[in-house]
Write an enzyme that holds these catalytic residues in place. Structure first.
Site, PDB file in Angstrom:
ATOM      1  N   HIS A 102       0.526  -1.301   0.056  1.00  0.00           N
ATOM      2  CA  HIS A 102      -0.016   0.178  -0.005  1.00  0.00           C
ATOM      3  C   HIS A 102       0.991   1.458   0.002  1.00  0.00           C
ATOM      4  O   HIS A 102       1.641   1.069   1.101  1.00  0.00           O
ATOM      5  CB  HIS A 102      -1.131  -0.132   1.382  1.00  0.00           C
ATOM      6  CG  HIS A 102      -2.119   1.320   1.443  1.00  0.00           C
ATOM      7  ND1 HIS A 102      -3.524   1.545   0.830  1.00  0.00           N
ATOM      8  CD2 HIS A 102      -1.737   2.194   1.819  1.00  0.00           C
ATOM      9  CE1 HIS A 102      -3.449   2.380   0.765  1.00  0.00           C
ATOM     10  NE2 HIS A 102      -2.423   2.744   1.315  1.00  0.00           N
TER      11      HIS A 102
ATOM     12  N   ASP B 229     -14.942   2.668   5.614  1.00  0.00           N
ATOM     13  CA  ASP B 229     -14.097   4.131   5.451  1.00  0.00           C
ATOM     14  C   ASP B 229     -14.931   4.793   4.289  1.00  0.00           C
ATOM     15  O   ASP B 229     -14.112   5.410   4.394  1.00  0.00           O
ATOM     16  CB  ASP B 229     -12.645   2.920   5.611  1.00  0.00           C
ATOM     17  CG  ASP B 229     -12.041   4.082   4.769  1.00  0.00           C
ATOM     18  OD1 ASP B 229     -11.045   4.768   5.448  1.00  0.00           O
ATOM     19  OD2 ASP B 229     -11.552   3.973   3.751  1.00  0.00           O
TER      20      ASP B 229
ATOM     21  N   ARG C 120     -14.588  12.746   5.322  1.00  0.00           N
ATOM     22  CA  ARG C 120     -12.874  13.150   5.739  1.00  0.00           C
ATOM     23  C   ARG C 120     -12.649  14.494   3.781  1.00  0.00           C
ATOM     24  O   ARG C 120     -12.322  14.950   4.808  1.00  0.00           O
ATOM     25  CB  ARG C 120     -12.322  12.399   5.512  1.00  0.00           C
ATOM     26  CG  ARG C 120     -12.098  12.015   7.334  1.00  0.00           C
ATOM     27  CD  ARG C 120     -11.667  10.429   7.268  1.00  0.00           C
ATOM     28  NE  ARG C 120      -9.861  11.256   7.547  1.00  0.00           N
ATOM     29  CZ  ARG C 120      -8.933  10.237   7.081  1.00  0.00           C
ATOM     30  NH1 ARG C 120      -9.246   8.722   6.311  1.00  0.00           N
ATOM     31  NH2 ARG C 120      -8.355  10.656   7.185  1.00  0.00           N
TER      32      ARG C 120
ATOM     33  N   SER D  86      -8.089   3.710   8.882  1.00  0.00           N
ATOM     34  CA  SER D  86      -8.174   3.487   7.384  1.00  0.00           C
ATOM     35  C   SER D  86      -7.107   3.009   6.315  1.00  0.00           C
ATOM     36  O   SER D  86      -8.402   1.623   5.740  1.00  0.00           O
ATOM     37  CB  SER D  86      -8.751   5.426   6.553  1.00  0.00           C
ATOM     38  OG  SER D  86      -8.854   5.130   5.006  1.00  0.00           O
TER      39      SER D  86
ATOM     40  N   LYS E  41      -8.976  -1.402   5.789  1.00  0.00           N
ATOM     41  CA  LYS E  41      -8.518  -2.304   4.809  1.00  0.00           C
ATOM     42  C   LYS E  41      -7.711  -3.254   4.357  1.00  0.00           C
ATOM     43  O   LYS E  41      -8.194  -4.544   3.677  1.00  0.00           O
ATOM     44  CB  LYS E  41      -8.616  -0.850   3.520  1.00  0.00           C
ATOM     45  CG  LYS E  41      -9.586   0.020   3.368  1.00  0.00           C
ATOM     46  CD  LYS E  41      -9.618   0.734   2.408  1.00  0.00           C
ATOM     47  CE  LYS E  41      -8.772   2.141   2.900  1.00  0.00           C
ATOM     48  NZ  LYS E  41      -8.438   3.243   2.584  1.00  0.00           N
TER      49      LYS E  41
END
Ligand code: URA
Length: 447
Positions: free
Chosen positions: A97, A176, A183, A198, A202
């Site tokens: 990620h 999320d 957000r 967040s 995930k």
């Protein structure tokens, strides 16, 4: 709230009012596990209005969260939807990620390289908002590429060829999805506990055994300084390890775009070039370092030097590019485009921007390049906007380069005419120096 007369599986919340939770955080107090679970469960169910959650989010941005609160928030979000079960995939499943940046096409390079080394890449990616598209938008610039496989087909493909990159299902961490959208429009993205929960909710729900995080800092990133990026990375590592996952992180610079291409089809072409061993130095280095760490963790290399040699080998012997081709073909894409990148869609115009003086480049401003690329169609301002995959910017010069008058600073791929202000801003994105400047240090730290 008065109307909340229902009984919840969370104990001690029967008389809870959301406004009390907001006030508690405003007073810098820590929320309890039950309060956090209640918030996430009720918000996901549509029973708390956005305006109240916005107020709580802003209180969190200003007053922070403890490690325990952040862990509770991560777990509550992770359990808000489906948990993906990857146990039918044989071997070590790795997910990666990036906290996001301009020109970041690492997944398209690192994924096939690792798959060629025997690691299983079962990756769920998102679409982009702002700057350029996300990994899915990039892959969809290949004719026919299908990002939506069902779970069975996803698992079968990873078992068969070692890699699949698909879109996140609607049911993966729905909390999320709602919170991130809120957000995004309430100025509450840049908060370490909110970003960490967040991202990790995930990643944990997506089921991989190991997660590699690329946490970026600089003007094109959420975190402005290496110290903030390090704090965010450490928080995410703790959250992952608490759930029994191996987590590694690299802290990397995002003051200038990664590689030279910014824009979806242009980035895929650059990723292909990189897999052929002809890519830009910074992108190649990031993939070699990031990959070697994973190979060591997976027990496929004794140390990073050996890992690096293996990663280099899969570039040189063609097995990494063959993995990308196999993945594209398996997901319905036209794999011949990987051999012949001239097939990718082309913008109506390619305009070179020429240097008007001699000098050295001190910085190519990532944020401005990202915005400019978005404005000509490479990214989307609102979720529903369409991307023009062929548009974007290819840098001719990067930080540390010497420039002679007449050299090309950048090529702009566009379909609509460029206005004067846009052109001025592109020139302004190049920061000049009269003296020789150092190349930027891409990788600040591996942890
Ligand atoms: N990426 C995410 O998935 N969440 C954030 O909050 C920031 C970046």
């Amino acid at each position: 709230m008065g109307r909340n007369k229902r009984r919840w599986w969370i104990t001690g919340v029967e008389n809870m009012r959301f406004v009390d939770i907001i006030e508690k955080k405003r007073q810098k107090e820590a929320l309890t596990t039950e309060e956090i679970q209640w918030w996430i469960q009720k918000y996901t169910a549509g029973e708390i209005p956005d305006y109240q959650v916005s107020a709580l989010l802003m209180a969190i941005v200003l007053n922070g969260m403890t490690v325990r609160e952040t862990a509770d928030l991560t777990m509550a979000m992770m359990h808000s939807g489906d948990m993906i079960d990857l146990k039918e995939i044989r071997g070590l499943k790795v997910d990666k990620h990036s906290t996001g940046g301009v020109g970041d096409k690492t997944t398209l390079v690192l994924g096939p390289m690792l798959a060629a080394c025997g690691i299983k890449i079962a990756k769920m990616s998102g679409r982009g908002l702002g700057y350029t598209g996300g990994t899915l938008d990039k892959l969809e610039s290949i004719e026919g590429f299908n990002c939506y496989l069902d779970e069975k087909a996803f698992i079968r493909q990873v078992n068969d060829i070692g890699i699949a990159v698909i879109g996140q299902t609607e049911q993966l961490v729905p909390a999320d999805k709602k919170l991130y959208a809120l957000r995004d429009v309430t100025g509450t993205v840049a908060s370490i506990p909110l970003i960490a929960s967040s991202v990790m909710s995930k990643k944990l729900a997506a089921g991989a055994d190991m997660i590699e995080l690329d946490v970026k800092y600089g003007e094109g990133a959420f975190m402005q300084t290496p110290a903030d990026a390090l704090e965010l990375a450490q928080m995410m590592i703790s959250l992952g390890e608490a759930c029994g996952k191996k987590v590694r992180a690299m802290i990397t610079d995002m003051n200038e775009p990664l590689g030279r291409a910014v824009g979806n089809a242009l980035e895929v072409k650059e990723a292909i070039e990189t897999l052929y061993g002809r890519g830009p130095e910074d992108l190649t280095e990031l993939c070699l370092r990031g990959g070697s760490v994973i190979l060591v963790e997976a027990g496929l290399a004794v140390d990073e030097a050996e890992g690096r040699r293996r990663m280099q080998q899969v570039l040189e012997d063609g097995s990494a590019i063959r993995k990308l081709k196999a993945m594209v073909a398996a997901q319905g894409g036209n794999a011949s485009w990987i051999d012949d990148t001239e097939s990718f869609p082309k913008a109506a115009c390619v305009t070179p921007f020429i240097a008007e003086k001699d000098g050295y480049i001190e910085q190519v401003r990532a944020l401005e390049i990202g915005r400019l690329a978005m404005e000509i169609g490479a990214g989307r301002e609102r979720k529903e906007d369409a991307i023009q995959p062929e548009t974007g910017i290819v840098l001719g010069k990067k930080t540390g380069d010497r420039v002679a008058k007449g050299d090309v600073l950048a090529w702009v791929h566009h379909n609509r005419p460029l206005d004067v202000l846009w052109k001025e801003r592109l020139y302004g994105a190049f920061v000049w120096s009269d003296r020789e400047t150092a190349q930027k240090q891409l990788i600040y730290k591996m942890i």
